[in-house]
Scaffold this motif. Structure first.
Motif, PDB file in Angstrom:
ATOM      1  N   SER A  96       0.844  -1.208   0.000  1.00  0.00           N
ATOM      2  CA  SER A  96       0.000   0.000   0.000  1.00  0.00           C
ATOM      3  C   SER A  96       0.874   1.251   0.000  1.00  0.00           C
ATOM      4  CB  SER A  96      -0.906   0.012   1.238  1.00  0.00           C
ATOM      5  OG  SER A  96      -0.130   0.202   2.414  1.00  0.00           O
ATOM      6  N   LYS A  97       0.265   2.388  -0.296  1.00  0.00           N
ATOM      7  CA  LYS A  97       1.013   3.647  -0.314  1.00  0.00           C
ATOM      8  C   LYS A  97       1.588   3.967   1.065  1.00  0.00           C
ATOM      9  CE  LYS A  97      -1.500   5.854  -4.109  1.00  0.00           C
ATOM     10  NZ  LYS A  97      -2.330   6.993  -4.534  1.00  0.00           N
ATOM     11  N   ASP A  98       0.785   3.767   2.089  1.00  0.00           N
ATOM     12  CA  ASP A  98       1.202   4.058   3.453  1.00  0.00           C
ATOM     13  C   ASP A  98       2.398   3.204   3.861  1.00  0.00           C
ATOM     14  OD1 ASP A  98       1.071   5.240   5.984  1.00  0.00           O
ATOM     15  OD2 ASP A  98      -0.218   3.664   6.758  1.00  0.00           O
ATOM     16  N   ILE A  99       2.332   1.918   3.537  1.00  0.00           N
ATOM     17  CA  ILE A  99       3.421   1.011   3.904  1.00  0.00           C
ATOM     18  C   ILE A  99       4.675   1.299   3.089  1.00  0.00           C
ATOM     19  CG2 ILE A  99       4.172  -1.405   3.867  1.00  0.00           C
ATOM     20  CD1 ILE A  99       1.384  -2.196   4.731  1.00  0.00           C
ATOM     21  N   LEU A 100       4.511   1.661   1.824  1.00  0.00           N
ATOM     22  CA  LEU A 100       5.671   2.004   1.000  1.00  0.00           C
ATOM     23  C   LEU A 100       6.366   3.241   1.547  1.00  0.00           C
ATOM     24  CD1 LEU A 100       7.525   1.579  -1.387  1.00  0.00           C
ATOM     25  CD2 LEU A 100       5.861   2.739  -2.850  1.00  0.00           C
ATOM     26  N   GLU A 101       5.593   4.248   1.942  1.00  0.00           N
ATOM     27  CA  GLU A 101       6.174   5.470   2.501  1.00  0.00           C
ATOM     28  C   GLU A 101       6.931   5.179   3.792  1.00  0.00           C
ATOM     29  OE1 GLU A 101       4.669   9.746   4.333  1.00  0.00           O
ATOM     30  OE2 GLU A 101       3.647   8.931   2.568  1.00  0.00           O
ATOM     31  N   ASN A 102       6.362   4.366   4.665  1.00  0.00           N
ATOM     32  CA  ASN A 102       7.038   3.997   5.911  1.00  0.00           C
ATOM     33  C   ASN A 102       8.291   3.175   5.651  1.00  0.00           C
ATOM     34  OD1 ASN A 102       5.593   4.640   8.686  1.00  0.00           O
ATOM     35  ND2 ASN A 102       3.985   4.367   7.155  1.00  0.00           N
ATOM     36  N   LYS A 171       7.305  10.431  -3.977  1.00  0.00           N
ATOM     37  CA  LYS A 171       6.341  10.277  -5.064  1.00  0.00           C
ATOM     38  C   LYS A 171       5.958   8.795  -5.158  1.00  0.00           C
ATOM     39  CE  LYS A 171       7.849  14.186  -7.925  1.00  0.00           C
ATOM     40  NZ  LYS A 171       8.788  14.770  -6.958  1.00  0.00           N
ATOM     41  N   ILE A 172       4.665   8.522  -5.066  1.00  0.00           N
ATOM     42  CA  ILE A 172       4.169   7.153  -5.165  1.00  0.00           C
ATOM     43  C   ILE A 172       3.079   7.102  -6.235  1.00  0.00           C
ATOM     44  CG2 ILE A 172       2.997   5.277  -3.951  1.00  0.00           C
ATOM     45  CD1 ILE A 172       4.296   6.267  -1.371  1.00  0.00           C
ATOM     46  N   LYS A 173       3.187   6.166  -7.129  1.00  0.00           N
ATOM     47  CA  LYS A 173       2.233   6.072  -8.235  1.00  0.00           C
ATOM     48  C   LYS A 173       0.837   5.704  -7.732  1.00  0.00           C
ATOM     49  CE  LYS A 173       5.284   5.360 -12.133  1.00  0.00           C
ATOM     50  NZ  LYS A 173       5.429   4.720 -13.441  1.00  0.00           N
ATOM     51  N   ASN A 174      -0.173   6.211  -8.461  1.00  0.00           N
ATOM     52  CA  ASN A 174      -1.565   6.003  -8.061  1.00  0.00           C
ATOM     53  C   ASN A 174      -1.962   4.534  -8.019  1.00  0.00           C
ATOM     54  OD1 ASN A 174      -2.127   8.733  -7.715  1.00  0.00           O
ATOM     55  ND2 ASN A 174      -2.617   9.013  -9.881  1.00  0.00           N
ATOM     56  N   LYS A 175      -1.328   3.711  -8.845  1.00  0.00           N
ATOM     57  CA  LYS A 175      -1.707   2.292  -8.891  1.00  0.00           C
ATOM     58  C   LYS A 175      -1.329   1.543  -7.613  1.00  0.00           C
ATOM     59  CE  LYS A 175       2.523   0.544 -11.113  1.00  0.00           C
ATOM     60  NZ  LYS A 175       3.055  -0.120 -12.315  1.00  0.00           N
TER      61      LYS A 175
END
Length: 238
Positions: A96-102, A171-175
């Motif tokens: 997920s975006k949240d986990i990727l950011e962390n 930057k994280i892609k929408n997908k």
């Protein structure tokens, strides 16, 4: 005797003045090298994904401010060099975006803890290691630097290890986190797409490439071939 005493007095005064001058110089140097608090990174330890580091590079660059022509050769040689760390990682497609950011932030925390001389960090995240070197990133990118921008490094920041202006640019892609199971390419489809995009076919006619790939992977129809190419291409693009 008087001349001898005067000579000794002059000698003592000279030594005293030199000593004062040296102490003043050392004091000024200490003032120039300020002490700053370490950069504090806040992230959720419970939201970190597994990942693999597929490529890592370190580049040292002179901290030139403005035009290089403004510096003499001597000044350029005396400039400190900043240290940039670039990391390419592969993460699970379902992240997920949240986990990727962390996960991004946890990597930065780990790297600067082990090496305090790192001045910039760039991380590229992929879901397929074969994309490394062919595209900037497929899932996301992190930049840790002064003001979260490239080209903001100064000699003072490097020498003083001043992280007060540092920020994250993520930057994280929408997908990411929104990939439907039916849109996810299977391994066979990824192999076929990677074969089509192989650099050995550069300059070759598309029809010829198609015939070679269809034969190699036993693809029965042109429609199936084009469907695979489109599915994987769209997945990687978005």
């Amino acid at each position: 005797m008087k001349k001898h005493r005067n000579f000794i007095l002059v000698g003592i005064l000279t030594v005293f003045m030199v000593s004062c001058s040296e102490n003043k110089r050392q004091s000024e140097e200490k003032k120039e090298i300020k002490k700053y608090k370490p950069f504090k990174i806040e992230f959720d330890n419970m939201k970190i994904s597994k990942y693999t580091i597929e490529d890592i590079q370190i580049v040292n660059t002179k901290t030139i401010v403005g035009r290089m022509s403004n510096y003499t050769t001597k000044e350029l040689n005396e400039l400190p060099s900043s240290k940039r760390l670039t990391v390419c990682i592969v993460v699970p497609y379902e992240i997920s975006k949240d986990i990727l950011e962390n996960t991004f932030k946890s990597i930065v925390a780990e790297k600067i803890k082990s090496d305090n001389d790192i001045d910039e960090i760039v991380i590229f995240a992929y879901d397929d290691k074969k994309d490394i070197g062919n595209t900037p990133y497929t899932f996301g990118k992190l930049l840790w630097s002064p003001n979260g921008k490239i080209g903001m490094m100064t000699p003072e920041i490097v020498v003083n290890k001043d992280r007060s202006s540092y920020k994250f640019d993520i930057k994280i892609k929408n997908k990411v986190g929104n990939i439907k199971k039916e849109d996810l390419p299977i391994k066979r489809e990824l192999y076929i797409y990677n074969e089509i995009m192989n650099e050995k076919y550069i300059g070759m006619d598309d029809d010829k490439i198609r015939k070679i790939v269809m034969k190699k992977f036993k693809i029965k129809t042109k429609k199936e071939y084009e469907k695979i190419y489109l599915k994987v291409g769209v997945y990687k693009l978005f």
